[in-house]
Design a protein around this motif. Structure first.
Motif, short mmCIF file in Angstrom:
data_model
loop_
_atom_site.label_atom_id
_atom_site.label_comp_id
_atom_site.label_asym_id
_atom_site.label_seq_id
_atom_site.Cartn_x
_atom_site.Cartn_y
_atom_site.Cartn_z
N LEU A 159 -8.83 5.14 7.45
CA LEU A 159 -9.45 4.63 6.43
C LEU A 159 -10.15 5.77 5.39
O LEU A 159 -9.88 5.65 4.16
CB LEU A 159 -10.54 3.57 6.62
N GLN A 160 -10.87 6.69 5.84
CA GLN A 160 -11.36 7.97 4.97
C GLN A 160 -10.00 8.68 4.50
O GLN A 160 -10.29 9.30 3.23
CB GLN A 160 -12.14 8.44 5.91
N LEU A 161 -9.24 9.12 5.41
CA LEU A 161 -8.18 9.95 4.92
C LEU A 161 -7.38 9.42 3.90
O LEU A 161 -6.71 10.14 2.82
CB LEU A 161 -7.17 10.27 6.08
N ARG A 162 -7.04 7.92 3.81
CA ARG A 162 -6.09 7.46 2.91
C ARG A 162 -6.34 7.65 1.38
O ARG A 162 -5.40 8.33 0.73
CB ARG A 162 -6.18 6.14 3.28
N PRO A 163 -7.32 7.30 0.99
CA PRO A 163 -7.42 7.61 -0.48
C PRO A 163 -7.32 9.09 -1.12
O PRO A 163 -6.64 9.36 -1.82
CB PRO A 163 -9.15 7.47 -1.06
N THR A 164 -7.63 9.85 -0.18
CA THR A 164 -7.55 11.41 -0.26
C THR A 164 -6.12 11.76 -0.64
O THR A 164 -5.58 12.38 -1.26
CB THR A 164 -8.11 12.10 0.53
N LEU A 165 -5.42 11.14 0.54
CA LEU A 165 -3.81 11.56 0.60
C LEU A 165 -3.29 10.98 -0.63
O LEU A 165 -2.29 11.61 -1.12
CB LEU A 165 -3.21 11.05 2.00
N ILE A 166 -3.52 9.57 -0.98
CA ILE A 166 -3.11 9.14 -2.08
C ILE A 166 -3.02 9.83 -3.39
O ILE A 166 -2.16 10.00 -4.15
CB ILE A 166 -3.71 7.46 -2.12
N GLY A 167 -4.33 10.28 -3.49
CA GLY A 167 -4.75 11.41 -4.48
C GLY A 167 -3.85 12.40 -4.73
O GLY A 167 -3.37 12.70 -5.76
N PHE A 168 -3.30 12.79 -3.79
CA PHE A 168 -2.31 14.07 -3.60
C PHE A 168 -0.73 13.32 -3.72
O PHE A 168 0.13 14.26 -3.65
CB PHE A 168 -2.47 14.67 -2.51
N GLY A 169 -0.86 12.07 -3.68
CA GLY A 169 0.75 11.58 -3.65
C GLY A 169 1.24 11.95 -2.25
O GLY A 169 2.59 11.90 -2.18
N ALA A 170 0.40 11.78 -1.26
CA ALA A 170 1.06 12.29 0.04
C ALA A 170 0.84 11.13 1.32
O ALA A 170 0.23 11.39 2.13
CB ALA A 170 0.46 13.60 0.49
N GLU A 171 0.63 9.85 0.67
CA GLU A 171 0.33 8.84 1.62
C GLU A 171 1.30 8.80 2.93
O GLU A 171 0.74 8.55 4.02
CB GLU A 171 0.48 7.43 0.95
#
Ligand SMILES: Nc1ncnc2c1ncn2[C@@H]1O[C@H](COP(=O)(O)OP(=O)(O)OP(=O)(O)O)[C@@H](O)[C@H]1O
Ligand SMILES: [Mg+2]
Lengths: 257, 261
Positions: A68-80
Motif C-alpha cells: 500500500l505504501q509503495l504503490r503511490p510512489t511507484l505510480i508517480g514514477f509510472g512504474a506500477e
C-alpha cells in the motif's frame, strides 16, 4: 563519569569472554554421544510450531502495508508494474528475515531466557548437574539446534505470507491473478538474492537460541534475575540480529559483485 | 625432623581414608566469597553407614559445605576426600562418576517442572544409569514412589503437588539411583510437624534399608533427634561442637545449647 564508562566497557569485554566460553561448552557438548532427540523434537514443536501464527500474521500485515505504501510512489514514477518485483526483493532479502528474527527474539529468546533462568533459580539445573546428568546437552544443545532449524523455516513462512499480503493489497485496486503475481515475484529473484538471505536466517536462528540459553543458564539465583534474563536476552539477540544482518550483506556483496 | 613427621601423619591419613571406612574426610576446608570468610577451618569425617546432622544458623555456610563435597563449589584451601578421592583433583569424567554415587536433596526439592513426577524419576535412570528396559524402569520408579508414599501422584506435574509432596518427590528422585552417600539440605524445612516427622523417619528408614551414609543439614531439632548418629554444630566458619544428639544437647556452651531451646 570516566570511571563509569570504563566500567561499562570492562563489563562488556567480560561478558564477551563469558559468551565465548559458553560457546565452547556448547560446541563440546554438540558432538558428545547421547544426543537428546526427543527433547530436540519437543523444542522444535515448542519453538517452531507455536510461533507459526504470530510470524505468519505479522508478515502478512507487513506485506500488505508495504504494498500500500509503495504503490503511490511507484505510480508517480509510472512504474506500477514494478510493484511485485520491489515487494519480492524487499521482503525476501530483508524484511522477511529481519522481521521474523526480531519477532522470534521477542518470543523465543525471551522464552528460553525465562525458562532456563527459572530452572536456575529453583536449582533444577544444579540438581541435574549434581546428579551426574548433563544439563548442557539436555537443555542448551537441543534448544540452540531447534532455533537454528526453525527460524529459517519460519522465515520461509513469513516470506510467503508477506508476499501474499502484498498480493491482497494489489488486488484491492487492480486485478492480477495469484499465479501471475507469484510468477513475477519469483522471476525477479536470483540465486544470489536467495542464498545470502537464507544463510543469514540460519545465523539469526543460532543467535536467538544461543543468547536465550546463555542469559538463562548464567542468570543469578534471585527471583528478579528471571525477568532480567528474559529481558536482556531480547535486547542482546535483537542487537546481534542487526549486526549479523549488516555483516552478511557486506560480505555477500563483496563475494557476488 | 618435625617436617618428615608431619608428612608421615598426612600419609597415614591418606591410607586410612583409602580403607573405605571413612566416606568423607575433610581437613582445613576454607572458603570465602569476596571479603566474606564463610568457612574458615572445617574438619570432619563421616564413616560408612553413619547419619551425621549439621546444625548452624542460617547463612553460616552449611549448604556451602555439602556443595563443596560434590564439586559444585571449589574450596579455597583444604583437603576434601569423598570415597577416598580428592574432589578438587578429579577430571570432569571422574567427577561425574563420583556424583553418580552421591544423592543430593536440594532445599527446594528441585523437581524438573516441565516433566511429570514419573518423568522426573525416569530422567536419572535413563540418563545416568543408562537403563533402557521400560518394564524395569517402571518397576523401579513405582517401588521408590511407593516408599515415599507418592504412588497416587505419579502422573501429576510438580506444580500440582503440595510443598511436602514436592519434597518427597525430590527425595524419591535422588533415591531412585540408589546412592551410597546422601546429602540432605534441610529435608523438613517448611513442612508441618507431622509431615516433618514422616520425612525424618523416612531418612532413617533409607539409612537402614540401603545402608547409605548421610549428612543431614537441618534446623529441625526433632529431625535431628530422630536421624542423628552424630551431631556437628557450625558457628563462625568452624565446627564448635561434636557428639551424639544427647551430648550436644547437654552442652555447657551457650551458643550450642541455644539451638535446643
Ligand atoms: N555461590 C555463592 N556465591 C556467593 N556467595 C555465596 C554462594 N553460596 C553461598 N554464598 C554465601 O555464603 C553464605 C553461606 O550460605 P549457605 O547457603 O551455605 O548458608 P546456610 O548455612 O545453608 O543457610 P540456610 O540455613 O539459610 O540455608 C551466605 O552468606 C551466602 O551469601
Ligand atoms: Mg542452606
Amino acid at each position: 563519569m570516566a570511571d563509569e564508562v570504563l566500567k561499562g566497557w570492562r563489563g562488556w569485554f567480560a561478558e564477551s569472554g563469558e559468551q565465548l566460553s559458553f560457546f565452547k561448552v556448547f560446541f563440546r557438548n554438540l558432538f558428545r554421544s547421547g544426543f537428546e532427540w526427543s527433547e530436540f523434537v519437543r523444542q522444535c514443536y515448542e519453538i517452531g510450531y507455536k510461533s507459526f501464527t504470530l510470524v505468519g500474521t505479522t508478515a502478512f500485515i507487513m506485506g500488505l502495508v508495504l504494498a500500500l505504501q509503495l504503490r503511490p510512489t511507484l505510480i508517480g514514477f509510472g512504474a506500477e508494474s514494478m510493484l511485485p518485483k520491489s515487494l519480492a526483493v524487499s521482503i525476501v532479502k530483508e524484511i522477511g528475515p529481519v522481521i521474523t528474527a526480531i519477532i522470534c527474539a521477542g518470543k523465543i529468546a525471551s522464552g528460553i531466557g525465562a525458562e532456563l533462568g527459572s530452572m536456575k533459580v529453583t536449582e533444577q539445573i544444579d540438581a541435574m548437574e549434581v546428579s551426574g546428568a548433563n544439563p548442557v546437552q539436555y537443555l542448551v544443545v537441543t534448544r540452540i539446534l531447534a532455533t537454528t532449524a526453525m527460524v529459517p523455516l519460519l522465515t520461509l513462512l513469513g516470506d510467503v505470507l508477506g508476499l501474499l499480503g502484498g498480493f491482497v493489497a494489489i488486488n484491492v485496486n487492480g486485478n492480477v491473478s495469484l499465479f501471475l503475481y507469484f510468477n513475477k515475484c519469483i522471476s525477479s529473484l536470483g540465486f544470489s538474492d536467495l542464498l545470502p538471505a537464507f544463510i543469514k536466517t540460519i545465523f539469526f536462528g543460532f543467535v536467538i537460541g544461543f543468547i536465550g540459553c546463555y542469559k538463562g543458564y548464567n542468570s543469578n539465583k534471585g527471583t528478579e534475575s528471571v525477568g532480567l534474563a528474559a529481558n536482556s536476552a531480547v535486547v542482546a539477540a535483537s542487537l546481534w540480529i542487526f549486526v549479523i544482518d549488516a555483516i552478511v550483506v557486506q560480505v555477500s556483496n563483496i563475494i557476488i559483485y | 625432623m618435625r617436617h618428615t613427621e608431619s608428612e608421615k601423619t598426612v600419609k597415614k591419613n591418606v591410607r586410612s581414608a583409602g580403607r573405605g571406612e571413612e566416606v568423607i574426610y575433610v581437613r582445613g576446608l576454607k572458603k570465602s566469597f569476596g571479603k566474606k570468610d564463610v568457612l574458615k577451618n572445617i574438619n570432619f569425617e563421616v564413616n560408612k553407614g553413619e547419619n551425621v546432622v549439621v546444625l548452624g544458623k542460617s547463612g553460616s555456610g552449611k549448604s556451602v559445605i555439602i556443595q563443596c563435597l560434590v564439586g559444585m563449589i571449589s574450596p579455597d584451601e583444604g583437603e576434601l576426600r569423598v570415597f577416598g578421592e580428592e574432589v578438587s583433583a578429579l577430571t570432569e569424567k571422574q567427577l561425574k562418576k563420583l556424583r553418580i554415587r552421591i544423592g543430593f536433596l536440594f532445599q527446594s526439592g528441585a523437581l524438573y517442572d516441565s516433566m511429570t513426577v514419573r518423568e522426573n524419576m525416569q530422567f536419572p535412570l535413563i540418563r545416568i544409569l543408562k537403563m533402557n528396559d521400560q518394564n524395569e524402569i517402571d518397576k523401579r520408579v513405582e517401588e521408590v514412589l511407593k516408599s515415599v508414599g507418592l504412588l497416587d501422584s505419579i502422573d501429576k506435574m510438580p506444580s500440582d503437588l503440595s510443598g511436602g509432596m514436592r519434597k518427597r518427590a525430590g527425595l524419591a528422585r535422588t533415591l531412585v539411583v540408589n546412592p551410597e552417600l546422601m546429602l540432605y539440605d534441610e529435608p523438613t524445612t517448611g513442612l508441618d510437624p507431622i509431615t516433618s516427622r514422616e520425612i525424618s523417619n523416612l531418612v532413617l528408614e533409607i539409612q537402614k534399608k540401603y545402608k547409605t551414609t548421610s549428612i543431614i543439614i537441618t534446623h529441625d531439632m526433632e529431625c535431628a533427634a530422630i536421624t542423628a548418629d552424630r551431631v556437628l554444630v557450625l558457628n563462625d566458619g568452624e565446627f564448635i561442637a561434636e557428639g551424639s544428639f544427647e551430648e550436644v544437647k547437654s552442652s555447657k556452651d551457650e551458643f550450642v545449647s541455644s539451638f535446643f531451646k
